[in-house]
Design a protein around this motif. Structure first.
Motif, PDB file in Angstrom:
ATOM      1  N   LEU A 114       2.547   2.783  -7.959  1.00 53.33           N
ATOM      2  CA  LEU A 114       1.084   3.188  -7.554  1.00 53.33           C
ATOM      3  C   LEU A 114       0.912   4.745  -7.221  1.00 53.33           C
ATOM      4  CD1 LEU A 114       0.946   0.305  -4.484  1.00 53.33           C
ATOM      5  CD2 LEU A 114       0.053   0.251  -6.829  1.00 53.33           C
ATOM      6  N   GLU A 115      -0.198   5.020  -7.616  1.00 50.46           N
ATOM      7  CA  GLU A 115      -0.593   6.379  -7.033  1.00 50.46           C
ATOM      8  C   GLU A 115      -0.945   6.419  -5.659  1.00 50.46           C
ATOM      9  OE1 GLU A 115      -4.888   7.643  -8.012  1.00 50.46           O
ATOM     10  OE2 GLU A 115      -4.492   6.104  -9.605  1.00 50.46           O
ATOM     11  N   VAL A 116      -0.746   7.591  -4.821  1.00 46.43           N
ATOM     12  CA  VAL A 116      -1.044   7.625  -3.476  1.00 46.43           C
ATOM     13  C   VAL A 116      -2.536   6.958  -3.306  1.00 46.43           C
ATOM     14  CG1 VAL A 116       0.659   9.547  -2.687  1.00 46.43           C
ATOM     15  CG2 VAL A 116      -1.946  10.112  -3.689  1.00 46.43           C
TER      16      VAL A 116
ATOM     17  N   GLY B 156       6.372   5.624  -2.172  1.00 45.14           N
ATOM     18  CA  GLY B 156       6.434   5.603  -3.414  1.00 45.14           C
ATOM     19  C   GLY B 156       8.042   5.135  -3.800  1.00 45.14           C
ATOM     20  N   PRO B 157       9.058   5.583  -3.306  1.00 45.33           N
ATOM     21  CA  PRO B 157      10.335   4.954  -3.680  1.00 45.33           C
ATOM     22  C   PRO B 157      10.468   3.911  -3.137  1.00 45.33           C
ATOM     23  CG  PRO B 157      10.406   7.363  -3.006  1.00 45.33           C
ATOM     24  CD  PRO B 157       9.127   6.814  -2.830  1.00 45.33           C
ATOM     25  N   VAL B 158      10.044   3.550  -2.181  1.00 47.35           N
ATOM     26  CA  VAL B 158      10.472   1.960  -1.329  1.00 47.35           C
ATOM     27  C   VAL B 158       9.484   0.735  -2.154  1.00 47.35           C
ATOM     28  CG1 VAL B 158      10.796   1.027   0.869  1.00 47.35           C
ATOM     29  CG2 VAL B 158      10.707   3.662   0.647  1.00 47.35           C
ATOM     30  N   LEU B 159       8.479   1.189  -2.613  1.00 42.97           N
ATOM     31  CA  LEU B 159       7.596   0.361  -3.035  1.00 42.97           C
ATOM     32  C   LEU B 159       8.380  -0.741  -4.197  1.00 42.97           C
ATOM     33  CD1 LEU B 159       4.122   2.104  -3.857  1.00 42.97           C
ATOM     34  CD2 LEU B 159       4.927   0.840  -1.597  1.00 42.97           C
ATOM     35  N   PRO B 160       9.298  -0.341  -4.869  1.00 41.50           N
ATOM     36  CA  PRO B 160       9.867  -1.380  -5.978  1.00 41.50           C
ATOM     37  C   PRO B 160      10.714  -2.306  -5.190  1.00 41.50           C
ATOM     38  CG  PRO B 160       9.699   0.839  -6.935  1.00 41.50           C
ATOM     39  CD  PRO B 160       9.380   1.119  -5.560  1.00 41.50           C
ATOM     40  N   GLU B 161      11.399  -1.968  -4.248  1.00 40.81           N
ATOM     41  CA  GLU B 161      12.073  -2.816  -3.512  1.00 40.81           C
ATOM     42  C   GLU B 161      11.303  -3.927  -2.724  1.00 40.81           C
ATOM     43  OE1 GLU B 161      14.769  -2.401   0.584  1.00 40.81           O
ATOM     44  OE2 GLU B 161      14.990  -0.621  -0.693  1.00 40.81           O
ATOM     45  N   ILE B 162       9.870  -3.328  -2.168  1.00 37.36           N
ATOM     46  CA  ILE B 162       9.293  -4.405  -1.596  1.00 37.36           C
ATOM     47  C   ILE B 162       8.695  -5.338  -2.326  1.00 37.36           C
ATOM     48  CG2 ILE B 162       6.971  -4.717  -0.175  1.00 37.36           C
ATOM     49  CD1 ILE B 162       7.449  -1.705   0.826  1.00 37.36           C
TER      50      ILE B 162
ATOM     51  N   LEU C  22       0.818  -1.216   0.131  1.00 40.73           N
ATOM     52  CA  LEU C  22       0.020   0.114   0.085  1.00 40.73           C
ATOM     53  C   LEU C  22       1.023   1.465   0.146  1.00 40.73           C
ATOM     54  CD1 LEU C  22      -2.780   1.585   0.496  1.00 40.73           C
ATOM     55  CD2 LEU C  22      -2.297   1.034   2.970  1.00 40.73           C
ATOM     56  N   ARG C  23       0.726   2.050  -1.067  1.00 40.79           N
ATOM     57  CA  ARG C  23       1.149   3.470  -1.090  1.00 40.79           C
ATOM     58  C   ARG C  23       0.330   4.335  -0.103  1.00 40.79           C
ATOM     59  NH1 ARG C  23       3.057   7.600  -5.815  1.00 40.79           N
ATOM     60  NH2 ARG C  23       4.117   8.939  -4.336  1.00 40.79           N
ATOM     61  N   HIS C  24       0.983   5.149   0.846  1.00 42.27           N
ATOM     62  CA  HIS C  24       0.202   6.111   1.755  1.00 42.27           C
ATOM     63  C   HIS C  24      -0.620   6.914   1.010  1.00 42.27           C
ATOM     64  CE1 HIS C  24       2.652   9.511   0.692  1.00 42.27           C
ATOM     65  NE2 HIS C  24       3.685   8.887   0.749  1.00 42.27           N
ATOM     66  N   ALA C  25      -1.844   7.503   1.685  1.00 42.49           N
ATOM     67  CA  ALA C  25      -2.510   8.557   1.079  1.00 42.49           C
ATOM     68  C   ALA C  25      -1.899   9.696   0.845  1.00 42.49           C
ATOM     69  CB  ALA C  25      -3.811   8.360   1.959  1.00 42.49           C
ATOM     70  N   LYS C  26      -2.823  10.534   0.252  1.00 39.42           N
ATOM     71  CA  LYS C  26      -2.144  11.997  -0.221  1.00 39.42           C
ATOM     72  C   LYS C  26      -1.802  12.991   1.094  1.00 39.42           C
ATOM     73  CE  LYS C  26      -3.085  15.853  -3.279  1.00 39.42           C
ATOM     74  NZ  LYS C  26      -1.700  15.687  -3.625  1.00 39.42           N
TER      75      LYS C  26
END
Length: 314
Positions: free
Chosen positions: A283-285, A255-261, A151-155
């Motif tokens: 992912l968008e927020v 956002g920058p961490v998601l590809p690593e996860i 999950l990417r955090h909300a806006k």
């Protein structure tokens, strides 16, 4: 979604009885037909929420969603197209015992049958196609799954409008609404654990979910943006723990961490890496990707990935 179509969602509900797979069919009162449980989207609902709600309303069984099984399309008498999204959904023995179903004006009966009998009994070819998609997962030995939800955090409030530490940057009013709207869709996948970066924008994103599920939030700097920027992040440790646990979990990060996860989920399950990981992590927020893994043999690889974006009506 388009106004020219009617959207609905449902599922292939399944259980294992004495070592034998059984799926649930519904006999509808009005139409005198046999179908899979499904129903139309209510205003403001996501498709995943609709599937869970409709399965419960028609069968009395509360389920969590497994892998997506596909989409059926057909024309209604009104000439509108009906588009139905389906998921696999395991019915636990506890959920079946708790069912309050009785025959009613919509559903005359429920029937647990084998896949072979289900194909013979279903009234519509579009339902048989969905059942065949389900059968493929059975044949592949990956019927029972658990999700890791990235999950990417909300806006959040824009950086340029925030003068304090970035980790303290809060959600914007839109982000607060997004966080509240995430409760239903995330709950649809049976979330048991909530793991998040300690940044305010992440903890605030999962707070409504934690409150609704009465679950504790686990904070870890290993998937924080500060740690990532400093070269101290360790998604591998976080992902490894969650894969070993084999329980539905949300991992909320940046956002920058998601590809690593996503990459570490692939590596932890012996999955070949490819462009699909980039799509699932871009992912968008307020958006999330559900990574389905085999509950019996996680090392067999990623079973499926589906991405969900924020509901614009909320």
């Amino acid at each position: 979604m388009t106004d020219l179509a009617v959207y609905a969602a449902g599922g292939v509900v399944w259980r294992v009885v004495d070592g034998k797979l059984r799926v649930l069919l519904i006999h509808r009162t009005r139409y005198r037909d046999v179908t899979l449980p499904k129903g139309k989207v209510d205003p403001g609902e996501t498709l995943a929420e609709t599937a869970v709600r409709e399965i419960h309303e028609e069968t009395g069984i509360r389920v969590s969603l497994g892998v997506a099984l596909g989409v059926s399309r057909y024309r209604l008498p009104s000439k509108k197209q009906k588009i139905v999204h389906y998921w696999s959904a395991q019915a636990t023995e506890a959920a079946i015992r708790a069912s309050t179903f009785v025959p009613n004006k919509e559903i005359a009966a429920l029937e647990w049958v084998s896949l072979k009998k289900a194909r013979a009994r279903l009234s519509y070819p579009v339902d048989i196609e969905i059942l065949d998609g389900f059968a493929q997962f059975v044949d592949d030995g990956v019927l029972e799954t658990f999700p890791l939800i990235v999950l990417r955090h909300a806006k959040a409030v824009p950086r340029e409008d925030w003068k304090k530490a970035d980790a303290k940057r809060p959600l914007s009013p839109k982000g607060v609404r997004q966080a509240a709207a995430l409760v239903g869709p995330l709950s649809s996948f049976g979330v048991r654990r909530i793991v998040t970066s300690p940044a305010e924008r992440c903890t605030a994103t999962v707070a409504p979910l934690a409150a609704a599920l009465e679950r504790r939030v686990e904070l870890t700097p290993l998937i924080s943006q500060d740690a990532w920027e400093d070269g101290r992040s360790d998604a591998r440790a976080v992902v490894g723990e969650r894969v070993r646990a084999r329980k539905a979990a949300v991992l909320c990060s940046h956002g920058p961490v998601l590809p690593e996860i996503l990459t570490e989920i692939a590596l932890a399950t012996g999955t070949m890496r490819g462009s699909y990981l980039g799509s699932a992590s871009a992912l968008e927020v307020g958006a999330f990707s559900v990574v389905h893994l085999s509950a019996t043999n996680p090392g067999s690889g990623i079973v499926a990935i589906e991405t969900h974006v924020p509901n614009p009506s909320r």
